[in-house]
Design a protein around this motif. Sequence first.
Motif, PDB file in Angstrom:
ATOM      1  N   ILE A   1     -16.315  12.831  30.389  1.00  0.00           N
ATOM      2  CA  ILE A   1     -16.316  13.735  31.537  1.00  0.00           C
ATOM      3  C   ILE A   1     -16.801  12.976  32.766  1.00  0.00           C
ATOM      4  O   ILE A   1     -17.855  12.344  32.742  1.00  0.00           O
ATOM      5  CB  ILE A   1     -17.224  14.954  31.295  1.00  0.00           C
ATOM      6  CG1 ILE A   1     -16.702  15.790  30.127  1.00  0.00           C
ATOM      7  CG2 ILE A   1     -17.310  15.814  32.556  1.00  0.00           C
ATOM      8  CD1 ILE A   1     -17.595  16.955  29.771  1.00  0.00           C
ATOM      9  N   GLU A   2     -16.015  13.038  33.834  1.00  0.00           N
ATOM     10  CA  GLU A   2     -16.431  12.470  35.120  1.00  0.00           C
ATOM     11  C   GLU A   2     -16.662  13.628  36.080  1.00  0.00           C
ATOM     12  O   GLU A   2     -15.755  14.411  36.354  1.00  0.00           O
ATOM     13  CB  GLU A   2     -15.352  11.524  35.671  1.00  0.00           C
ATOM     14  CG  GLU A   2     -15.138  10.294  34.815  1.00  0.00           C
ATOM     15  CD  GLU A   2     -14.104   9.355  35.406  1.00  0.00           C
ATOM     16  OE1 GLU A   2     -13.712   9.575  36.579  1.00  0.00           O
ATOM     17  OE2 GLU A   2     -13.681   8.422  34.702  1.00  0.00           O
ATOM     18  N   LEU A   3     -17.884  13.752  36.584  1.00  0.00           N
ATOM     19  CA  LEU A   3     -18.230  14.847  37.475  1.00  0.00           C
ATOM     20  C   LEU A   3     -17.956  14.487  38.927  1.00  0.00           C
ATOM     21  O   LEU A   3     -18.294  13.394  39.381  1.00  0.00           O
ATOM     22  CB  LEU A   3     -19.707  15.215  37.326  1.00  0.00           C
ATOM     23  CG  LEU A   3     -20.109  16.031  36.104  1.00  0.00           C
ATOM     24  CD1 LEU A   3     -21.602  16.298  36.137  1.00  0.00           C
ATOM     25  CD2 LEU A   3     -19.333  17.333  36.020  1.00  0.00           C
TER      26      LEU A   3
ATOM     27  N   ASP B   1      -9.250  17.050  37.953  1.00  0.00           N
ATOM     28  CA  ASP B   1      -8.425  17.740  36.955  1.00  0.00           C
ATOM     29  C   ASP B   1      -8.737  19.228  36.890  1.00  0.00           C
ATOM     30  O   ASP B   1      -7.837  20.063  36.947  1.00  0.00           O
ATOM     31  CB  ASP B   1      -8.631  17.107  35.577  1.00  0.00           C
ATOM     32  CG  ASP B   1      -8.216  15.653  35.538  1.00  0.00           C
ATOM     33  OD1 ASP B   1      -7.138  15.332  36.081  1.00  0.00           O
ATOM     34  OD2 ASP B   1      -8.968  14.818  35.001  1.00  0.00           O
ATOM     35  N   LEU B   2      -9.995  19.552  36.730  1.00  0.00           N
ATOM     36  CA  LEU B   2     -10.437  20.940  36.621  1.00  0.00           C
ATOM     37  C   LEU B   2     -11.501  21.205  37.672  1.00  0.00           C
ATOM     38  O   LEU B   2     -12.468  20.452  37.785  1.00  0.00           O
ATOM     39  CB  LEU B   2     -11.024  21.220  35.228  1.00  0.00           C
ATOM     40  CG  LEU B   2     -10.162  20.860  34.019  1.00  0.00           C
ATOM     41  CD1 LEU B   2     -10.938  21.144  32.739  1.00  0.00           C
ATOM     42  CD2 LEU B   2      -8.844  21.644  34.039  1.00  0.00           C
ATOM     43  N   GLY B   3     -11.353  22.269  38.418  1.00  0.00           N
ATOM     44  CA  GLY B   3     -12.346  22.615  39.422  1.00  0.00           C
ATOM     45  C   GLY B   3     -13.005  23.935  39.087  1.00  0.00           C
ATOM     46  O   GLY B   3     -12.328  24.927  38.822  1.00  0.00           O
ATOM     47  N   LEU B   4     -14.325  23.948  39.057  1.00  0.00           N
ATOM     48  CA  LEU B   4     -15.089  25.188  38.956  1.00  0.00           C
ATOM     49  C   LEU B   4     -15.517  25.504  40.386  1.00  0.00           C
ATOM     50  O   LEU B   4     -16.496  24.961  40.894  1.00  0.00           O
ATOM     51  CB  LEU B   4     -16.282  25.014  38.016  1.00  0.00           C
ATOM     52  CG  LEU B   4     -15.898  24.698  36.565  1.00  0.00           C
ATOM     53  CD1 LEU B   4     -17.132  24.389  35.727  1.00  0.00           C
ATOM     54  CD2 LEU B   4     -15.124  25.861  35.949  1.00  0.00           C
TER      55      LEU B   4
ATOM     56  N   MET C   1     -11.654  13.412  31.579  1.00  0.00           N
ATOM     57  CA  MET C   1     -11.474  14.674  32.292  1.00  0.00           C
ATOM     58  C   MET C   1     -12.370  14.680  33.527  1.00  0.00           C
ATOM     59  O   MET C   1     -13.588  14.549  33.418  1.00  0.00           O
ATOM     60  CB  MET C   1     -11.839  15.838  31.354  1.00  0.00           C
ATOM     61  CG  MET C   1     -11.618  17.211  31.931  1.00  0.00           C
ATOM     62  SD  MET C   1     -11.841  18.493  30.664  1.00  0.00           S
ATOM     63  CE  MET C   1     -13.599  18.296  30.325  1.00  0.00           C
ATOM     64  N   ARG C   2     -11.745  14.812  34.687  1.00  0.00           N
ATOM     65  CA  ARG C   2     -12.498  14.848  35.935  1.00  0.00           C
ATOM     66  C   ARG C   2     -12.760  16.305  36.303  1.00  0.00           C
ATOM     67  O   ARG C   2     -11.828  17.073  36.544  1.00  0.00           O
ATOM     68  CB  ARG C   2     -11.719  14.145  37.042  1.00  0.00           C
ATOM     69  CG  ARG C   2     -11.454  12.664  36.758  1.00  0.00           C
ATOM     70  CD  ARG C   2     -10.414  12.101  37.676  1.00  0.00           C
ATOM     71  NE  ARG C   2      -9.140  12.795  37.521  1.00  0.00           N
ATOM     72  CZ  ARG C   2      -8.070  12.592  38.269  1.00  0.00           C
ATOM     73  NH1 ARG C   2      -8.111  11.705  39.246  1.00  0.00           N
ATOM     74  NH2 ARG C   2      -6.961  13.270  38.054  1.00  0.00           N
TER      75      ARG C   2
ATOM     76  N   THR D   1      -8.700  19.000  43.932  1.00  0.00           N
ATOM     77  CA  THR D   1      -7.960  19.517  42.776  1.00  0.00           C
ATOM     78  C   THR D   1      -6.487  19.685  43.124  1.00  0.00           C
ATOM     79  O   THR D   1      -5.603  19.322  42.337  1.00  0.00           O
ATOM     80  CB  THR D   1      -8.560  20.858  42.314  1.00  0.00           C
ATOM     81  OG1 THR D   1      -9.961  20.699  42.063  1.00  0.00           O
ATOM     82  CG2 THR D   1      -7.900  21.333  41.018  1.00  0.00           C
ATOM     83  N   ALA D   2      -6.202  20.190  44.305  1.00  0.00           N
ATOM     84  CA  ALA D   2      -4.810  20.357  44.734  1.00  0.00           C
ATOM     85  C   ALA D   2      -4.117  19.015  44.895  1.00  0.00           C
ATOM     86  O   ALA D   2      -2.914  18.886  44.641  1.00  0.00           O
ATOM     87  CB  ALA D   2      -4.759  21.137  46.046  1.00  0.00           C
TER      88      ALA D   2
END
Length: 309
Positions: free
Chosen positions: A122-124, A142-145, A93-94, A136-137
């Motif tokens: 997890i890849e930061l 994968d997931l953006g905070l 999960m990126r 992210t777009a």
Amino acid sequence: MNFKHINYVLTVLTEGSITAASKKLFVSQPALSQTIKLIEQDLGAPIFDRSTDPISLTHAGQRYVEAAQAILDIDRNLHAEIAETKKEVHGRMRVGISSQRGIQLLPLIIPEFIKRYPYVKIELLEYGSDTLERLTAEGQCDLGLITTAVKPNRLNYVLIENEQVVLMAARSTELAHRFEDGQPIDIKDAMGEKFVCMTESHSVRTIQDRLFERCNFKPNVILETDNMEAAKHVAARANAVMLIPHVYVVNSMELKYRVQCHPIKNNDYERHFFFCYRKGMYLTRYMEDFGRIVCDKLNVPFNMPGHEA
């Protein structure tokens, strides 16, 4: 179109040049240039406009990237769905987050997540919000905070926290002598003050530039940085001011007696903290749980919309 070629094209686009991409990919610059030329020959049109800096996409290149991202989405969704049929959940999960938010949240989130999903890696990706929103777009995250404003693009935005951008002023500034802590001000009231600014990759910088442009205000910038922690402490000690999300001040006890904060009058540029992911992306159970853990730690509900196509 194969996955290696897709990776090469997207890396060149992200890094901004073939030279920079070759270093990221650990291939020689001539070899990468030759591969890109072969891809363009196969497509029948140039993908990149090499006359721009950073390198940009031609119309054919934009269509290639859109098709490449669709292929990557299908591949990721397939592998994610199959992985969830296994008893032990494995995956990658990126996650994109700014370094400032990472300092605040990662020590709370990561221990809980790895306890639930010890076999998920997890890849930061640590960048400013504008960069993370783009990655992210584009499917490279994968997931953006992300701290941003909702846009009509390829992302779903799940609100986590409302934010207010304020002007933080060292108590030694002339502005702080004229206004009480918490008193709303016009951005022009900061004329003559020294400014510490974030770099252009940060969404707060976008808000700042729009405010300055609207008021025809050119600030006296003494420091520009992508590190908000450094920026706020420099401003506090250098008799300076800066635009900053209020949360980064109220959560910093060491700044309590050094600065004061002022809401900006007529600031209609909204900036809030979101859990973001691509529309049409298959969210695994562990991805959804990651979002829930974030919200649990911040004591807010996790209201995720349906997976939009």
